[in-house]
Motif scaffolding. Structure first.
Motif, short mmCIF file in Angstrom:
data_model
loop_
_atom_site.label_atom_id
_atom_site.label_comp_id
_atom_site.label_asym_id
_atom_site.label_seq_id
_atom_site.Cartn_x
_atom_site.Cartn_y
_atom_site.Cartn_z
N ILE A 311 1.00 -1.25 0.05
CA ILE A 311 0.16 0.09 -0.12
C ILE A 311 0.91 1.37 -0.02
CG2 ILE A 311 -1.35 1.45 1.47
CD1 ILE A 311 -2.99 -0.77 -0.04
N LYS A 312 1.77 1.26 0.83
CA LYS A 312 2.79 2.30 0.97
C LYS A 312 3.73 2.50 -0.31
CE LYS A 312 2.99 2.25 5.88
NZ LYS A 312 3.71 2.19 7.10
N MET A 313 4.05 1.78 -0.86
CA MET A 313 4.88 1.56 -1.98
C MET A 313 4.17 2.23 -3.42
SD MET A 313 6.80 -2.04 -1.80
CE MET A 313 7.75 -2.20 -3.50
N VAL A 314 2.93 2.24 -3.39
CA VAL A 314 2.35 2.75 -4.67
C VAL A 314 1.74 4.16 -4.24
CG1 VAL A 314 1.31 0.83 -5.52
CG2 VAL A 314 -0.11 1.64 -3.90
N GLY A 315 2.09 4.57 -3.05
CA GLY A 315 1.78 5.86 -2.66
C GLY A 315 0.46 6.19 -1.73
N ILE A 316 -0.02 5.11 -1.31
CA ILE A 316 -1.16 5.52 -0.30
C ILE A 316 -0.90 5.27 1.03
CG2 ILE A 316 -3.30 4.36 0.24
CD1 ILE A 316 -3.51 2.79 -2.28
N ALA A 317 -1.31 6.70 1.62
CA ALA A 317 -0.97 6.82 3.13
C ALA A 317 -1.72 5.96 4.06
CB ALA A 317 -1.25 8.32 3.56
#
Length: 516
Positions: A311-317
């Motif tokens: 999730i974080k790798m694709v830019g979702i906080a």
């Protein structure tokens, strides 16, 4: 003329069985990939309607003739003094007629090791069908234009779920415009009853990847690969975990030295929070990277941490917790994405070709899932027993303990395995079953065995190995054109059982070279 017709019929059966199982098998050869793929939408169901499995004709007793050359060839191998001290069951039948060509202690129940996967594969095909798919659903309880509250990840027991799939889910959420998860990531593992260790696994305490835990949501076979590369001389080596996640603690005690030798040790230690990876030893500055795969102890926390990292790798906080929990009812939750697995036959082929214990346990447990009910081990073993009895087995003459054959508790005779092989040859999904087996000298666990002429590319069989067990059961076309089903089980030899694989191979060669 009759022999020629039998031979032509045999060739047709093998041509059907030799079609490619799936590109997914390549993943087990090249390792775990982190490349993203696009997931498909859909419900958890079979891709096609499963036809009603026809009644398989009862196996009739055929009058046995003598085949002295075959008997002498196999008896010569069994006369080895060390094999005389072991328990050895050998049985060979004509796969079409049931005529017995050779039999030695064929009715004694023995530990078959990974030959139990033949029963698991047959049961899964019979209960679920080759086109069955597993689904993993992503849902939320509340969504605004660009954010959601909790993210629920609902597993169904898929055995071939990789990090690249999880990364693709995260990418799908990002494409939907979601840039924030305001609540928690909640892993719903209610498809399986509680408990991560299959029956029998508790009898050993090892961090080996072949003793993986299971779970309704499991990523990368519930294992983690630790890769160590050299740093500067005198400094620690560099340690990387695959799949990436924040769940596993790493203790790095390695040291980079001059030269090109690597003496690296990797251990996985259970902790209250999950798993700690300890890495020690030395690695030469010119050494190749060292990769070691180990089991993880808390599949739910591990899978949740992998989801959070993707999730974080694709830019979702995301700044919440990762925890187990139950998803809201379908009519209440809002579905975000559904990932469908490849068809069941792909997993069965990978399981049998590479003798993957994790896949076997996941598949057998999945056969026991009912509407709204979690699968339990007593139910799963019951499913396999029901199938065996329907195939003509006496319920009192065999023992099933788990789906992989790991450790003790399973007992099946050589004659029973041959009966299973013959039964599946006439089953509606027999071609898929046969195609899932390793091919001698070509692929899977037989790629480096039985490379002799007429055996390589001809014999298909499931291997099995424990410290005190080596097993080989499958099909081969004899030189006379007959399709033969055979089983060779060796228990409790005086040395480690793998030492006796050449003896096993000699018996298999004698069966393949049988010529009337």
């Amino acid at each position: 003329m009759r022999d020629r017709q039998q031979q032509q019929s045999s060739h047709r059966m093998y041509r059907r069985a030799l079609r490619p199982a799936s590109y997914l098998l390549v993943l087990l050869l090249i390792g775990l990939s982190a490349n993203g793929v696009v997931a498909q939408e859909g419900q958890e169901s079979s891709a096609l309607e499963i036809p009603e499995v026809p009644e398989v004709p009862a196996i009739e007793e055929v009058e046995r003739r003598d085949y002295p050359e075959l008997e002498r060839a196999i008896d010569r191998v069994l006369s080895d003094p060390e094999l005389q001290r072991a328990k050895v069951g050998v049985h060979v039948e004509d796969a079409q007629t049931g005529e017995v060509l050779y039999s030695h202690l064929a009715d004694e129940p023995l530990n078959p090791a990974s030959n139990i996967k033949l029963i698991t594969a047959a049961t899964a095909l019979d209960v679920l069908g080759p086109h069955y798919t597993f689904s993993t659903e992503l849902a939320t309880n509340m969504r605004s234009e660009r954010s959601i509250d909790d993210l629920f990840v609902i597993g169904s027991g898929e055995a071939f779920l990789l990090f690249k799939d999880v990364l693709a889910w995260a990418g799908e959420l990002r494409l939907q415009g979601i840039d924030t998860i305001a609540g928690d990531i909640i892993i719903d593992e209610s498809a399986f009853a509680e408990g991560y260790l299959p029956p029998g696994y508790e009898t050993r305490d090892t961090d080996a990847s072949y003793r993986s835990s299971i779970g309704a949501l499991s990523v990368n076979f519930n294992t983690v690969t630790t890769t160590v590369t050299p740093g500067a001389v005198g400094e620690p080596g560099e340690v990387r975990l695959d799949p990436p996640q924040g769940h596993i603690e790493v203790v790095n005690r390695t040291r980079t030295v001059r030269g090109s030798l690597a003496r690296v040790q990797v251990s996985a230690i259970p902790t209250e929070e999950g798993t700690r990876i300890e890495v020690g030893g030395t690695i030469g500055q010119g050494a190749q990277p060292v990769a070691v795969r180990k089991r993880v102890d808390n599949p739910t926390e591990f899978a949740g941490a992998v989801v959070a990292r993707a999730i974080k790798m694709v830019g979702i906080a995301f700044d919440g917790e990762v925890r187990p929990g139950a998803a809201p009812a379908p009519e209440v939750r809002q579905r975000l994405h559904v990932h469908n697995s490849s068809p069941l036959i792909d997993t069965i082929a990978a399981m049998n070709k590479w003798s993957n214990n994790f896949m076997a346990e996941q598949l057998l447990l999945a056969t026991a899932r009912g509407p709204g009910e979690p699968a339990t081990w007593p139910q799963a073993i019951g499913k396999a027993r029901e199938f065996m009895v329907s195939a003509g087995f006496d319920a009192e003459t065999f023992s099933l303990h788990n789906g992989s054959g790991l450790y003790e508790g399973n007992a099946v005779s050589a004659r029973q395995f041959v009966s299973l092989l013959r039964y599946m040859r006439g089953h509606a999904f027999g071609p898929e079953f046969i195609a899932s087996l390793p091919i001698a000298g070509v692929d899977g666990s037989l790629r480096n065995r039985l490379r002799e002429p007429h055996v390589a590319g001809n014999l298909r069989a499931k291997t099995g190995t424990l410290n005190n067990v080596t097993a080989l059961s499958g099909y081969v076309q004899s030189r006379s054109g007959r399709q033969l089903a055979f089983s060779i089980l060796i228990n409790d030899p005086p040395r480690r059982a793998w030492v006796y694989r050449p003896h096993q191979d000699q018996i298999a060669q004698a069966i393949a070279n049988f010529d009337e």
